[in-house]
Design a protein around this motif. Structure first.
Motif, PDB file in Angstrom:
ATOM      1  N   ALA A 264       0.836  -1.197   0.000  1.00 44.39           N
ATOM      2  CA  ALA A 264       0.000   0.000   0.000  1.00 44.39           C
ATOM      3  C   ALA A 264       0.872   1.248   0.000  1.00 44.39           C
ATOM      4  N   PRO A 265       0.470   2.280  -0.732  1.00 44.03           N
ATOM      5  CA  PRO A 265       1.250   3.529  -0.749  1.00 44.03           C
ATOM      6  C   PRO A 265       1.362   4.136   0.646  1.00 44.03           C
ATOM      7  N   ALA A 266       2.484   4.782   0.906  1.00 46.20           N
ATOM      8  CA  ALA A 266       2.726   5.367   2.228  1.00 46.20           C
ATOM      9  C   ALA A 266       1.736   6.478   2.564  1.00 46.20           C
ATOM     10  N   ASP A 267       1.151   7.120   1.527  1.00 50.21           N
ATOM     11  CA  ASP A 267       0.224   8.223   1.793  1.00 50.21           C
ATOM     12  C   ASP A 267      -1.182   7.738   2.096  1.00 50.21           C
ATOM     13  N   GLY A 268      -1.376   6.420   2.146  1.00 45.85           N
ATOM     14  CA  GLY A 268      -2.682   5.875   2.496  1.00 45.85           C
ATOM     15  C   GLY A 268      -3.663   5.792   1.342  1.00 45.85           C
ATOM     16  N   SER A 269      -3.239   6.143   0.151  1.00 52.14           N
ATOM     17  CA  SER A 269      -4.135   6.068  -0.998  1.00 52.14           C
ATOM     18  C   SER A 269      -4.394   4.623  -1.393  1.00 52.14           C
ATOM     19  N   GLU A 270      -5.363   4.430  -2.245  1.00 57.60           N
ATOM     20  CA  GLU A 270      -5.775   3.082  -2.631  1.00 57.60           C
ATOM     21  C   GLU A 270      -4.703   2.397  -3.488  1.00 57.60           C
ATOM     22  N   VAL A 271      -4.511   1.084  -3.241  1.00 58.14           N
ATOM     23  CA  VAL A 271      -3.544   0.315  -4.015  1.00 58.14           C
ATOM     24  C   VAL A 271      -4.103   0.110  -5.426  1.00 58.14           C
TER      25      VAL A 271
END
Length: 298
Positions: A264-271
């Motif tokens: 998962a991206p570190a910024d919390g965005s959707e994979v």
């Protein structure tokens, strides 16, 4: 050596034993060992390599056969794919024989060797996932007659490397006397480089299943959790058969373990969803693993 690369090597020596070959490499560190030359000469012809000398291994008879030692087969590194593909060898180590027969067209199988496949360590090397699944070891010859053993998987992963003037002499493979299967997918009909390959080996004495996936990563991958899970479902004292649903689940388990989703991206965005190419590769690996295990159990 070739019309494309005149004056490639300043000298060529043809030793008669492994120790003589090691001595030649010790005396001339810039020299390159050559057996079948299927990869080496391709690099020379492309201008990618200009060795100062060549140490030919073709006359070392001890490297072209095999013998038995403590429940293992000690395979000479000079065994060609064509020799390993014959019925007598197939009765000994079926999966390795199958990978040898799939190694390419006749001219490649007649020249290419087991040791060369390992030393080159190309991700698409057909013997590599089989050796990983068999948990084979290398017997390496060094200066002064020294010998040491290292797991094939350690060399392929870079955990242990060959020292200067060392040569792969033999491959030590356990004789399991149990079903083994090698399958591969290529981008075209007939012999070709693998886009994915799978080796499955049964080990009834340990009630285990070993699986290795090749060509999809720089080295063969072992889905250890999938191996343990499927081994727990097999009736080792009975027919050993599994339902098609279990075989399919094993294939999916292997594919997911070897080709996982991105983190998962570190910024919390959707994979983002996997690309079509990744999905296709997963389906290919799952199908190969399912079929290989099914054939081994049957």
């Amino acid at each position: 050596m070739t019309t494309h690369a005149p004056q490639t090597a300043q000298f060529v020596t043809l030793p008669a034993s492994l120790d003589e070959a090691v001595a030649a490499l010790t005396a001339m560190p810039a020299a390159v060992p050559v057996a079948g030359g299927t990869d080496l000469m391709a690099a020379v012809n492309k201008g990618q390599l200009r060795p100062a000398g060549l140490v030919g291994l073709g006359r070392i008879s001890e490297l072209r056969g095999w013998h038995y030692q403590d429940g293992h087969a000690l395979l000479g590194a000079g065994l060609t794919h064509a020799r390993m593909g014959r019925p007598d060898f197939a009765a000994l180590i079926p999966a390795l024989a199958a990978s040898a027969r799939a190694a390419g067209p006749p001219q490649i199988r007649n020249a290419g060797t087991l040791g060369g496949n390992i030393a080159t360590a190309a991700p698409t090397g057909d013997a590599l996932p089989v050796l990983a699944a068999l948990e084979a070891d290398l017997v390496v010859g060094g200066p002064g007659g020294a010998r040491r053993e290292i797991p094939v998987s350690h060399l392929l992963a870079g955990r242990e490397m060959l020292a200067p003037a060392e040569l792969i002499g033999f491959v030590r493979v356990p004789l399991l006397h149990a079903p083994q299967v090698f399958l591969k997918a290529t981008g075209r009909t007939g012999p070709g480089r693998a886009t994915a390959s799978v080796a499955v080996v049964l080990d009834p004495a340990r009630r285990g299943v070993r699986c290795a996936v090749g060509a999809i990563a720089p080295m063969p991958l072992r889905p250890l959790e999938a191996e343990r899970w499927i081994a727990s479902l097999i009736d080792w004292g009975g027919a050993r058969g599994l339902a098609q649903e279990a075989l399919a689940a094993f294939g999916e388990y292997v594919a997911a373990a070897c080709i996982p989703d991105p983190p998962a991206p570190a910024d919390g965005s959707e994979v983002p969803p996997p690309s079509p190419a990744v999905l296709h590769l997963r389906r290919t690996v799952a199908a190969l693993a399912r079929r290989a295990l099914g054939r081994a159990l049957s």
